[in-house]
Design an enzyme around this catalytic site. Structure first.
Site, PDB file in Angstrom:
ATOM      1  N   GLU A  79      11.897 -26.818  41.455  1.00 59.58           N
ATOM      2  CA  GLU A  79      11.781 -26.361  42.852  1.00 59.58           C
ATOM      3  C   GLU A  79      10.434 -26.742  43.451  1.00 59.58           C
ATOM      4  O   GLU A  79      10.347 -27.143  44.609  1.00 59.58           O
ATOM      5  CB  GLU A  79      11.958 -24.832  42.947  1.00 59.58           C
ATOM      6  CG  GLU A  79      13.318 -24.321  42.500  1.00 59.58           C
ATOM      7  CD  GLU A  79      14.454 -24.605  43.488  1.00 59.58           C
ATOM      8  OE1 GLU A  79      14.222 -25.244  44.522  1.00 59.58           O
ATOM      9  OE2 GLU A  79      15.593 -24.189  43.181  1.00 59.58           O
ATOM     10  N   ARG A  83      10.409 -29.304  46.637  1.00 61.96           N
ATOM     11  CA  ARG A  83      10.022 -28.704  47.913  1.00 61.96           C
ATOM     12  C   ARG A  83       8.560 -29.039  48.258  1.00 61.96           C
ATOM     13  O   ARG A  83       8.278 -29.587  49.319  1.00 61.96           O
ATOM     14  CB  ARG A  83      10.187 -27.184  47.868  1.00 61.96           C
ATOM     15  CG  ARG A  83      11.609 -26.732  47.640  1.00 61.96           C
ATOM     16  CD  ARG A  83      11.735 -25.218  47.731  1.00 61.96           C
ATOM     17  NE  ARG A  83      12.992 -24.757  47.153  1.00 61.96           N
ATOM     18  CZ  ARG A  83      13.761 -23.804  47.661  1.00 61.96           C
ATOM     19  NH1 ARG A  83      13.429 -23.189  48.764  1.00 61.96           N
ATOM     20  NH2 ARG A  83      14.880 -23.422  47.058  1.00 61.96           N
ATOM     21  N   ASP A 211      24.123 -31.193  39.699  1.00 59.85           N
ATOM     22  CA  ASP A 211      24.199 -32.000  40.926  1.00 59.85           C
ATOM     23  C   ASP A 211      23.221 -33.173  41.077  1.00 59.85           C
ATOM     24  O   ASP A 211      23.593 -34.352  41.049  1.00 59.85           O
ATOM     25  CB  ASP A 211      24.108 -31.083  42.167  1.00 59.85           C
ATOM     26  CG  ASP A 211      22.993 -30.028  42.108  1.00 59.85           C
ATOM     27  OD1 ASP A 211      22.169 -30.079  41.177  1.00 59.85           O
ATOM     28  OD2 ASP A 211      22.945 -29.160  42.997  1.00 59.85           O
TER      29      ASP A 211
HETATM   30  C1  DMJ Z   1      17.744 -27.403  47.969  1.00 65.52           C
HETATM   31  O1  DMJ Z   1      16.581 -26.897  47.425  1.00 65.52           O
HETATM   32  C2  DMJ Z   1      18.027 -28.803  47.481  1.00 65.52           C
HETATM   33  O2  DMJ Z   1      18.913 -29.433  48.351  1.00 65.52           O
HETATM   34  C3  DMJ Z   1      18.581 -28.824  46.090  1.00 65.52           C
HETATM   35  O3  DMJ Z   1      18.958 -30.099  45.676  1.00 65.52           O
HETATM   36  C4  DMJ Z   1      19.772 -27.920  45.978  1.00 65.52           C
HETATM   37  N1  DMJ Z   1      19.535 -26.600  46.501  1.00 65.52           N
HETATM   38  C5  DMJ Z   1      18.857 -26.436  47.751  1.00 65.52           C
HETATM   39  C6  DMJ Z   1      19.718 -26.340  48.963  1.00 65.52           C
HETATM   40  O4  DMJ Z   1      20.961 -25.824  48.851  1.00 65.52           O
END
Ligand code: DMJ
Length: 451
Positions: A79, A83, A211
């Site tokens: 994260e 971010r 994902d």
């Molecule tokens: C975001 O922090 C990013 O897109 C991540 O890949 C998946 N989760 C969140 C948004 O849903």
């Protein structure tokens, strides 16, 4: 954006997040101004120069990674990379403001110690930023590493190598793609051992925890100027596996990507999987075999179909908003998308509008603008508070009040993708086919062949 960022400034300046109903700030990420850093490139792309400059002033005076502490001292490597590091790097790429590079290198060096966690170079998921890093994996995973967490750091660390001239960030982060082996059909286990790279649990998903591993295989190949063939091959092999084992269609014609648990299909799809609409189409338009090849046409079709399903996940609900995941009734026709009792909420996630943006930019089909506008109106109607936006607990109930959380990805991603969808002139400055690669948190960076 101007309105909500103004309220962030008024009620929560420098905090990780603005709380949209209690009208104050909080620090769920340990206090590193996550919303401010995550929003920088959105402000830049929208031409909100005053807000951008004020944010840079705060970064100069107050952003200090030594003091970050979310309780037990540990931050999420994934994260914080997508971010905060991604936010700093993208804003640096656009503005060339030196303090952004300086802070990115500082943060990157602290996070990079996560790669020293195992003998084979698989990074740990948690680390302390202040002095004593002591990287480890979270207890709830039983010590396992998560596929998405170890394979969604590379766009950022490779970019850091590019701007510093230090190849180590790239080499060590790229190495993860070599040590984690796919199964026979090209797909990857979600829970893996940090010491061997082997599976810890028999779960395969393109949703939560899996994902963006698949996303970064394609994106790193694009970032490097489409030269690192092994990355493209891994991506194409994985997509073969998705078609063969996960892609499903209900009797009503709704296409989705199921999960696989111990070899058994689970007929559900997370909202998170909705990024696959855009990824499939991006993969098709950049396919070395050409967009007219059977493989590219197959993936183009799949991307269009998944994006339509994700739109239906919104539009079929009374609020016009999607649940956190959907269950699929395989024999159903008009009622084939169902809201699960345990996750009927919407938390301002971006993946569906992300796919609208990419499909619009690549196919030119204007229907995605209309779809995006409908989603935006539903957000305006049901998620807006006096000072910001909050999630809603049940997308089937039109009388819900927004909750008290506005994740930073709402301004970093959801707002940015909608804006770029509605303003092709701004979108042309971050062209996904020719010049830029978006990290998984929607932070565009120039590709290496654009330097
Ligand atoms: C975001 O922090 C990013 O897109 C991540 O890949 C998946 N989760 C969140 C948004 O849903």
């Amino acid at each position: 954006m101007k309105w909500v960022y103004g309220n962030y400034k008024k009620y929560a300046w420098g905090k990780d997040e603005l709380r949209p109903t209690s009208k104050d700030g909080h620090d769920p990420w340990g206090g590193m101004g996550v919303t401010l850093v995550d929003s920088l490139d959105t402000l830049w792309l929208m031409g909100l120069k005053g807000e951008f400059d004020e944010s840079i002033d705060w970064i100069k005076s107050s952003l200090d990674f030594n003091t970050v502490n979310p309780g037990d001292g540990y931050v999420s490597v994934f994260e914080t990379t997508i971010r905060s590091l991604g936010g700093l790097l993208s804003a640096y790429d656009m503005s060339q403001e030196p303090v952004l590079k300086e802070k990115a290198v500082d943060l990157g060096d602290r996070l990079f110690k996560a790669f020293d966690c195992s003998g084979i170079g698989i990074p740990c998921g948690q680390i302390r930023l202040n002095g004593n890093p002591a990287p480890k994996n979270a207890g709830w995973t039983g010590g396992a590493s998560l596929l998405a967490e170890v394979g969604t750091l590379q766009v950022e660390f490779r970019y850091l190598s590019k701007i510093t001239g230090n190849p180590t960030y790239k080499e060590k982060s790229d190495h993860v793609f070599d040590v984690i082996k796919p199964q026979g059909d090209g797909l990857y286990y979600t829970f893996i051992s940090k010491d061997t790279g082997e599976r810890k649990q028999d779960k395969i998903t393109l949703g939560a925890m899996g994902d963006s591993y698949y996303e970064y295989l394609l994106k790193c190949w694009i970032q490097g100027g489409m030269k690192e063939d092994h990355l493209r091959e891994k991506y194409d092999k994985a997509m073969e596996g998705v078609h063969k084992r996960l892609l499903q269609k209900t009797a009503g014609g709704t296409v989705f990507i199921a999960d696989l648990n111990s070899g058994r299909l689970d007929y559900k799809m997370d909202h998170l999987v909705c990024f696959m609409g855009g990824l499939f189409v991006l993969g098709a338009y950049t396919d070395p075999l050409g967009i007219d090849s059977a493989r590219a046409q197959r993936d183009l079709r799949a991307g269009i179909d998944i994006t339509e399903t994700c739109y239906q996940m919104y539009i079929r609900q009374p609020t016009g908003l999607s649940p956190e995941y959907a269950r699929f009734n395989m024999g159903g026709t008009s009622n084939d998308i169902q809201v699960p009792g345990d996750a009927p909420h919407y938390i301002l996630r971006p993946e569906t509008v992300e796919s609208f943006f990419i499909l619009h930019q690549l196919t030119g089909d204007e229907k995605y603008v209309d779809m995006g506008w409908k989603v935006f109106q539903a957000i305006e109607k049901h998620c807006k508070t006096e000072v910001g936006y909050g999630g809603i607990r049940d997308v089937r109930n039109t009388n819900m009040r927004p909750d008290n959380r506005m994740e930073s990805f709402f301004l970093a991603e959801t707002m940015k993708y909608l804006y770029l969808l509605f303003d092709p002139t701004s979108a042309s400055k971050v062209d996904v086919l020719h010049t830029h690669v978006f990290n998984t948190e929607s932070h565009p960076m120039r590709r290496f062949d654009q330097f």
